[in-house]
Design an enzyme around this catalytic site. Structure first.
Site, mmCIF file in Angstrom:
data_model
loop_
_atom_site.group_PDB
_atom_site.id
_atom_site.type_symbol
_atom_site.label_atom_id
_atom_site.label_comp_id
_atom_site.label_asym_id
_atom_site.label_seq_id
_atom_site.Cartn_x
_atom_site.Cartn_y
_atom_site.Cartn_z
ATOM 1 N N SER A 150 5.532 19.979 0.625
ATOM 2 C CA SER A 150 4.862 18.755 1.008
ATOM 3 C C SER A 150 6.083 17.589 1.096
ATOM 4 C CB SER A 150 3.778 18.284 0.196
ATOM 5 O OG SER A 150 3.191 17.148 0.378
ATOM 6 N N HIS A 196 17.372 15.729 1.488
ATOM 7 C CA HIS A 196 16.134 16.136 1.175
ATOM 8 C C HIS A 196 16.023 17.256 2.538
ATOM 9 C CE1 HIS A 196 13.675 13.865 -1.791
ATOM 10 N NE2 HIS A 196 14.874 14.173 -2.344
ATOM 11 N N CYS A 237 10.741 11.400 2.927
ATOM 12 C CA CYS A 237 10.705 12.208 4.108
ATOM 13 C C CYS A 237 9.387 11.999 4.996
ATOM 14 C CB CYS A 237 10.781 13.617 3.774
ATOM 15 S SG CYS A 237 12.379 13.884 2.839
ATOM 16 N N GLU A 252 14.032 17.754 4.816
ATOM 17 C CA GLU A 252 13.611 17.212 6.023
ATOM 18 C C GLU A 252 14.677 16.155 6.776
ATOM 19 O OE1 GLU A 252 10.043 17.784 3.522
ATOM 20 O OE2 GLU A 252 11.959 17.191 3.088
ATOM 21 N N CYS A 260 7.975 14.331 0.525
ATOM 22 C CA CYS A 260 7.951 13.284 -0.277
ATOM 23 C C CYS A 260 7.909 11.860 0.386
ATOM 24 C CB CYS A 260 9.295 13.103 -1.306
ATOM 25 S SG CYS A 260 10.667 12.493 -0.217
#
Length: 146
Positions: free
Chosen positions: A77, A50, A82, A52, A79
């Site tokens: 936002s 992902h 992350c 991040e 998950c």
């Protein structure tokens, strides 16, 4: 728009241009970018990259004291995965471009003492809405939905 969130948005656009999911992230310590990344699950055939996670990986190993001075920027936002990583390293502040198209465990993250800043940026929202409409199967895969 904040310049660091703008950089995260540039990362998101790069991910989309590569055929991936348009989410970007930047890690900032003492007003300097130490890592940047974007969702590369598709591009790398990865289960975990992902935005991040890619950003933190690109920042490399940091000392605990450095993480505790950091701000993580994300166009979306974060998950559970992350958010959990941010909690593990005790990153005290997360700036989120938008949480309308997806909302991670924000209340839990706040309950653990992390400051969340929700920008509600229209560019971030539109980018995700267009992507989700165009590639719902890929989006659902990314967030672990059926």
């Amino acid at each position: 728009m904040d310049r660091f969130l703008q950089m995260a948005l540039e990362e998101a656009r790069q991910g989309l241009a590569e055929g991936g999911i348009p989410i970007g992230s930047v890690l900032v310590i003492d007003n300097a970018v130490v890592g940047r990344g974007h969702n590369r699950r598709v591009q790398q055939g990865s289960a975990i990259l992902h935005a991040e996670m890619d950003c933190l990986e690109n920042a490399g190993r940091l000392r605990p004291a450095e993480y505790r001075r950091a701000t993580l920027y994300s166009t979306l936002s974060p998950c559970d995965m992350c958010s959990g990583t941010a909690l593990l390293y005790r990153i005290p502040r997360i700036v989120i471009g938008e949480n309308r198209t997806f909302r991670g465990p924000e209340e839990y993250v706040r309950s653990r003492g992390v400051s969340l800043v929700i920008v509600d940026d229209e560019e971030c929202i539109q980018l995700m809405r267009e992507f989700i409409a165009a590639r719902p199967e890929l989006w659902n895969e990314d967030i672990g939905e059926v």
